[in-house]
Design a protein around this motif. Structure first.
Motif, mmCIF file in Angstrom:
data_model
loop_
_atom_site.group_PDB
_atom_site.id
_atom_site.type_symbol
_atom_site.label_atom_id
_atom_site.label_comp_id
_atom_site.label_asym_id
_atom_site.label_seq_id
_atom_site.Cartn_x
_atom_site.Cartn_y
_atom_site.Cartn_z
ATOM 1 N N UNK A 12 -54.587 -25.861 -8.148
ATOM 2 C CA UNK A 12 -53.696 -24.708 -7.935
ATOM 3 C C UNK A 12 -53.957 -23.589 -8.949
ATOM 4 N N UNK A 13 -53.857 -23.916 -10.234
ATOM 5 C CA UNK A 13 -54.081 -22.890 -11.258
ATOM 6 C C UNK A 13 -55.556 -22.494 -11.312
ATOM 7 N N UNK A 14 -56.436 -23.489 -11.168
ATOM 8 C CA UNK A 14 -57.879 -23.237 -11.269
ATOM 9 C C UNK A 14 -58.370 -22.262 -10.214
ATOM 10 N N UNK A 15 -57.826 -22.354 -9.009
ATOM 11 C CA UNK A 15 -58.238 -21.419 -7.943
ATOM 12 C C UNK A 15 -57.835 -19.993 -8.302
ATOM 13 N N UNK A 16 -56.640 -19.853 -8.882
ATOM 14 C CA UNK A 16 -56.176 -18.511 -9.268
ATOM 15 C C UNK A 16 -57.041 -17.948 -10.398
ATOM 16 N N UNK A 17 -57.438 -18.800 -11.336
ATOM 17 C CA UNK A 17 -58.316 -18.366 -12.439
ATOM 18 C C UNK A 17 -59.681 -17.956 -11.885
ATOM 19 N N UNK A 18 -60.193 -18.770 -10.977
ATOM 20 C CA UNK A 18 -61.499 -18.488 -10.378
ATOM 21 C C UNK A 18 -61.475 -17.125 -9.679
ATOM 22 N N UNK A 19 -60.439 -16.892 -8.880
ATOM 23 C CA UNK A 19 -60.340 -15.627 -8.136
ATOM 24 C C UNK A 19 -60.198 -14.442 -9.107
ATOM 25 N N UNK A 20 -59.372 -14.623 -10.140
ATOM 26 C CA UNK A 20 -59.152 -13.533 -11.109
ATOM 27 C C UNK A 20 -60.453 -13.206 -11.858
ATOM 28 N N UNK A 21 -61.178 -14.236 -12.286
ATOM 29 C CA UNK A 21 -62.417 -14.007 -13.050
ATOM 30 C C UNK A 21 -63.479 -13.342 -12.165
ATOM 31 N N UNK A 22 -63.557 -13.748 -10.902
ATOM 32 C CA UNK A 22 -64.517 -13.113 -9.979
ATOM 33 C C UNK A 22 -64.130 -11.647 -9.770
ATOM 34 N N UNK A 23 -62.824 -11.399 -9.598
ATOM 35 C CA UNK A 23 -62.344 -10.004 -9.427
ATOM 36 C C UNK A 23 -62.747 -9.132 -10.606
ATOM 37 N N UNK A 24 -62.785 -9.726 -11.803
ATOM 38 C CA UNK A 24 -63.131 -8.937 -13.002
ATOM 39 C C UNK A 24 -64.637 -8.858 -13.233
ATOM 40 N N UNK A 25 -65.403 -9.409 -12.301
ATOM 41 C CA UNK A 25 -66.856 -9.243 -12.372
ATOM 42 C C UNK A 25 -67.595 -10.344 -13.096
ATOM 43 N N UNK A 26 -66.908 -11.444 -13.418
ATOM 44 C CA UNK A 26 -67.605 -12.548 -14.090
ATOM 45 C C UNK A 26 -68.334 -13.432 -13.070
ATOM 46 N N UNK A 27 -69.341 -14.116 -13.586
ATOM 47 C CA UNK A 27 -70.040 -15.107 -12.766
ATOM 48 C C UNK A 27 -69.284 -16.425 -12.967
#
Ligand code: NAP
Length: 261
Positions: A12-27
């Protein structure tokens, strides 16, 4: 841009972190024991997926290789908690340090340092593994997620009720708000080896939150006040799950319910 490994990134939390980090341009690379198909709910477009098990160590070296920052959002319950949080964290931080990972961010829970509840003790051991490691560590302790508080109410379903722990207040938070703080920390916000607290926008009684859930869900189940026993009950009744001084300007419980449509 950094290469970020989200361990437990299918949760649950990990998916939100993944989406947020991708949105900010991280790999972003996600590691878990099972990787989702690209049409599954757990799949976040743009992330790479690898299998790794923190406890056995299988796949860990491949997962951390070439990574700048690790964000740990794993979870486990019951007897598994001690293995995953203590042994798993040791395996992860040692492997990450060996492979030159610079920074680590761990998702923890407000109050784990002041409770004898078994799960919290395992989380405290997990925190220590990070703080004792060679990595530049940030621990982010969050209050209860909106989803978790709602799951407590719904435990009364077999009795035709909504369970509301008595004498208990929550400061529930959206996982998307927690994810923002975790990715800030992954980007270097906060001091090395620090503990960052984050809570939802409002402290409310369990009863009041249960009433909001009852009204929004349209359920005819009645609200059943229960006195929660054990160390978790006393931790919560003492308010050790609250950090009003660290409230986010984010999605409150009522707004979160609305956002679910
Ligand atoms: N619930 C709350 O209100 C709350 C509040 C504050 C903080 N937290 C913390 O938030 C964290 C995440 O909770 P969550 O509810 O988002 O978790 P979750 O949805 O249950 O997801 C757990 C993740 O951990 C992975 N995992 C479990 N065992 C693993 C292992 N041995 N090796 C590798 N990956 C493993 C799972 O994938 P596989 O099973 O496929 O391996 C999954 O990706 C927890 O540490 C919790 O303490 C929760």
């Amino acid at each position: 841009m950094s290469r970020v490994l989200v361990v437990g990134g299918t949760g649950l939390a990990g998916r939100a972190v993944t989406a947020e980090a991708i949105d900010r341009g991280h790999e972003v690379v996600v590691a878990a024991r099972r990787v989702p198909d690209d049409d599954a709910d757990e799949y976040v477009a743009g992330a790479a997926y690898v299998t790794a098990d923190l406890v056995t160590g299988d796949g860990l070296e491949e997962a951390v290789d070439g990574v700048d920052v690790v964000v740990d959002t794993v979870n486990a319950v019951g007897k598994q908690a001690a293995h995953v949080f203590a042994t798993g964290a040791q395996n992860l931080v040692h492997t990450a340090a060996r492979f030159g990972v610079h920074r680590a961010v761990l998702l923890s829970v407000v109050g784990v340092d002041h409770s004898s509840y078994g799960y919290y003790r395992a989380k405290a051991a997990q925190e220590r593994a990070y703080l004792d490691s060679a990595l530049d560590t940030r621990i982010v302790r969050a209050t209860q997620f909106h989803d978790f508080v709602t799951a407590i109410f719904d435990r009364g379903r077999p009795m035709g009720a909504l369970l509301a722990p008595t004498g208990t207040r929550f400061q529930p938070i959206a996982v998307t708000d927690v994810a923002r703080v975790l990715v800030d920390a992954a980007e270097g916000t906060g001091e090395p080896d620090s503990v960052i607290h984050v809570g939802g926008p409002q402290v409310e009684t369990a009863r009041s939150l249960a009433e909001q859930w009852k009204q929004a869900s349209g359920t005819r189940r009645y609200i059943l006040p229960v006195r929660l026993g054990g160390a978790l009950g006393s931790t919560w009744r003492a308010g050790r799950n609250l950090v009003p001084e660290h409230a986010v300007d984010g999605l409150g419980y009522a707004a979160w319910i609305d956002s679910r449509g």
